[in-house]
Design a protein around this motif. Structure first.
Motif, PDB file in Angstrom:
ATOM      1  N   ASP A 152       9.265 -18.992  -7.228  1.00  0.00           N
ATOM      2  CA  ASP A 152      10.044 -17.954  -7.896  1.00  0.00           C
ATOM      3  C   ASP A 152      10.701 -17.056  -6.838  1.00  0.00           C
ATOM      4  O   ASP A 152      10.237 -16.990  -5.692  1.00  0.00           O
ATOM      5  N   TYR A 153      11.798 -16.385  -7.244  1.00  0.00           N
ATOM      6  CA  TYR A 153      12.506 -15.538  -6.271  1.00  0.00           C
ATOM      7  C   TYR A 153      11.580 -14.477  -5.678  1.00  0.00           C
ATOM      8  O   TYR A 153      11.704 -14.096  -4.519  1.00  0.00           O
ATOM      9  N   ASN A 154      10.634 -13.997  -6.498  1.00  0.00           N
ATOM     10  CA  ASN A 154       9.641 -13.028  -6.003  1.00  0.00           C
ATOM     11  C   ASN A 154       8.275 -13.693  -5.824  1.00  0.00           C
ATOM     12  O   ASN A 154       7.234 -13.032  -5.934  1.00  0.00           O
ATOM     13  N   LEU A 202       7.982 -15.840   3.632  1.00  0.00           N
ATOM     14  CA  LEU A 202       9.189 -15.829   4.473  1.00  0.00           C
ATOM     15  C   LEU A 202       9.593 -14.400   4.842  1.00  0.00           C
ATOM     16  O   LEU A 202      10.027 -14.129   5.974  1.00  0.00           O
ATOM     17  N   PHE A 203       9.467 -13.485   3.883  1.00  0.00           N
ATOM     18  CA  PHE A 203       9.824 -12.081   4.133  1.00  0.00           C
ATOM     19  C   PHE A 203       8.957 -11.480   5.241  1.00  0.00           C
ATOM     20  O   PHE A 203       9.419 -10.713   6.076  1.00  0.00           O
ATOM     21  N   ASN A 239      14.853 -13.629   1.290  1.00  0.00           N
ATOM     22  CA  ASN A 239      14.403 -14.406   0.140  1.00  0.00           C
ATOM     23  C   ASN A 239      15.382 -15.546  -0.167  1.00  0.00           C
ATOM     24  O   ASN A 239      16.592 -15.400  -0.003  1.00  0.00           O
ATOM     25  N   VAL A 240      14.846 -16.664  -0.596  1.00  0.00           N
ATOM     26  CA  VAL A 240      15.646 -17.841  -0.939  1.00  0.00           C
ATOM     27  C   VAL A 240      15.552 -18.077  -2.445  1.00  0.00           C
ATOM     28  O   VAL A 240      14.458 -18.015  -3.019  1.00  0.00           O
ATOM     29  N   ASN A 241      16.698 -18.340  -3.056  1.00  0.00           N
ATOM     30  CA  ASN A 241      16.699 -18.613  -4.495  1.00  0.00           C
ATOM     31  C   ASN A 241      16.413 -20.101  -4.715  1.00  0.00           C
ATOM     32  O   ASN A 241      17.306 -20.913  -4.917  1.00  0.00           O
ATOM     33  N   TRP A 242      15.142 -20.461  -4.663  1.00  0.00           N
ATOM     34  CA  TRP A 242      14.737 -21.871  -4.701  1.00  0.00           C
ATOM     35  C   TRP A 242      15.159 -22.568  -5.992  1.00  0.00           C
ATOM     36  O   TRP A 242      15.598 -23.721  -5.958  1.00  0.00           O
ATOM     37  N   LEU A 243      14.996 -21.885  -7.114  1.00  0.00           N
ATOM     38  CA  LEU A 243      15.233 -22.542  -8.410  1.00  0.00           C
ATOM     39  C   LEU A 243      16.637 -22.311  -8.949  1.00  0.00           C
ATOM     40  O   LEU A 243      17.013 -22.905  -9.959  1.00  0.00           O
ATOM     41  N   ALA A 274      16.629 -26.449  -5.778  1.00  0.00           N
ATOM     42  CA  ALA A 274      15.756 -26.745  -6.924  1.00  0.00           C
ATOM     43  C   ALA A 274      15.437 -28.238  -6.999  1.00  0.00           C
ATOM     44  O   ALA A 274      14.349 -28.628  -7.429  1.00  0.00           O
ATOM     45  N   ARG A 275      16.410 -29.073  -6.575  1.00  0.00           N
ATOM     46  CA  ARG A 275      16.179 -30.531  -6.600  1.00  0.00           C
ATOM     47  C   ARG A 275      14.968 -30.907  -5.736  1.00  0.00           C
ATOM     48  O   ARG A 275      14.141 -31.729  -6.121  1.00  0.00           O
ATOM     49  N   TYR A 276      14.868 -30.269  -4.558  1.00  0.00           N
ATOM     50  CA  TYR A 276      13.784 -30.622  -3.636  1.00  0.00           C
ATOM     51  C   TYR A 276      12.442 -30.049  -4.108  1.00  0.00           C
ATOM     52  O   TYR A 276      11.390 -30.621  -3.838  1.00  0.00           O
TER      53      TYR A 276
END
Length: 282
Positions: free
Chosen positions: A124-126, A133-134, A140-144, A149-151
């Motif tokens: 999740d973003y948070n 990472l922070f 922050n990385v927007n993973w989804l 999100a594919r990975y």
């Protein structure tokens, strides 16, 4: 007479499953085939192959098809290589084989909801990954919400199905006679030669089964994507299952059935090609 009666027993045992398969899978599929060639479900007119033409002109279908192929092209090889490598390591162990095999089977017995909640908390973003990472100075990385999100979903798929493949590979490895390896060592074969000339050749039937099961399982990733990303996932994880699910909700049975037919045909052809390849190699 007695011999014939004995031969009927196996058929009687599989008869309930066979009837259920015919009743709940084959019959509905065959019944729905008529939607492929009509323009509407009720009082429809015959349109020939127009539904297939419309399907392959649909941007959402082509996007789902592209994402599904990319997902399969990455996740299946990664899953097979990892599970084979771990299986070889476990197979060479002198003790605690059952314990390590059991550890990799744990994801199979965890309910999907709990498992996916854990993955969502991670990415999740948070979530925990961004928090880590922070702490080391990375934004922050927007993973989804991006193509990453594919990975994430590939990671979920590999983590979930790794244990099942390991069990199949271990079963295949245990069936290889140890005398083959002893003879190879006498002839001075290296470990790499033993792997390609003995292990891989005898694992080929198991490998073909794992590839087929992985292809089928990769289409079931829709549930995980839906539970993590909701109704509107990022474009990179919009799969064929999303397209068919949307067609079902919009009552577009023509496109739904046409897409299903194409999918069944593709899986059947892939399976036949794999079995013929296995016979040719052996």
């Amino acid at each position: 007479m007695l011999k014939n009666q004995k031969m009927d027993w196996p058929f009687l045992f599989i008869l309930p499953s066979l009837l259920g398969f015919l009743l709940f899978y084959i019959c509905p599929f065959l019944t729905s085939l008529r939607y492929v060639f009509v323009d509407k479900p009720v009082n429809g007119n015959f349109v020939g192959m127009q539904n297939f033409i419309d399907l392959f002109q649909s941007k959402s279908y082509l996007n789902g098809l592209k994402n599904t192929l990319i997902f399969m092209g990455i996740s299946i090889p990664v899953n097979i290589v990892l599970s084979l490598r771990i299986s070889l390591m476990i197979h060479k162990m002198t003790g605690q084989k059952e314990l390590f095999t059991l550890l990799f089977l744990i994801p199979l017995v965890i309910p999907s909801g709990s498992m996916l909640y854990f993955w969502k908390m991670l990415f999740d973003y948070n979530g925990y990954v961004n928090n880590l990472l922070f702490r080391i100075g990375i934004d922050n990385v927007n993973w989804l919400g991006t193509s990453l999100a594919r990975y994430v979903m590939i990671g979920v798929f590999v983590w979930k199905s790794l244990g099942y493949n390991i069990v199949l590979f271990l079963s295949g490895l245990s069936s290889i006679p140890k005398e083959y390896y002893a003879a190879a060592k006498v002839d001075g074969a290296s470990e790499i030669q033993e792997f390609f000339k003995i292990t891989l050749v005898h694992l080929l039937p198991t490998l073909i089964v794992i590839v087929i099961l992985s292809i089928i399982d990769s289409f079931k990733i829709f549930k995980e994507i839906y539970l993590i990303a909701g109704n509107y996932p990022h474009d990179s994880i919009y799969t064929l299952q999303h397209f068919m699910n949307n067609m079902f909700h919009s009552l577009n049975y023509q496109k739904l059935t046409t897409a299903t037919c194409v999918l069944v045909l593709a899986i059947t052809m892939s399976t036949q090609i794999l079995f013929k390849l296995e016979k040719k190699v052996r």
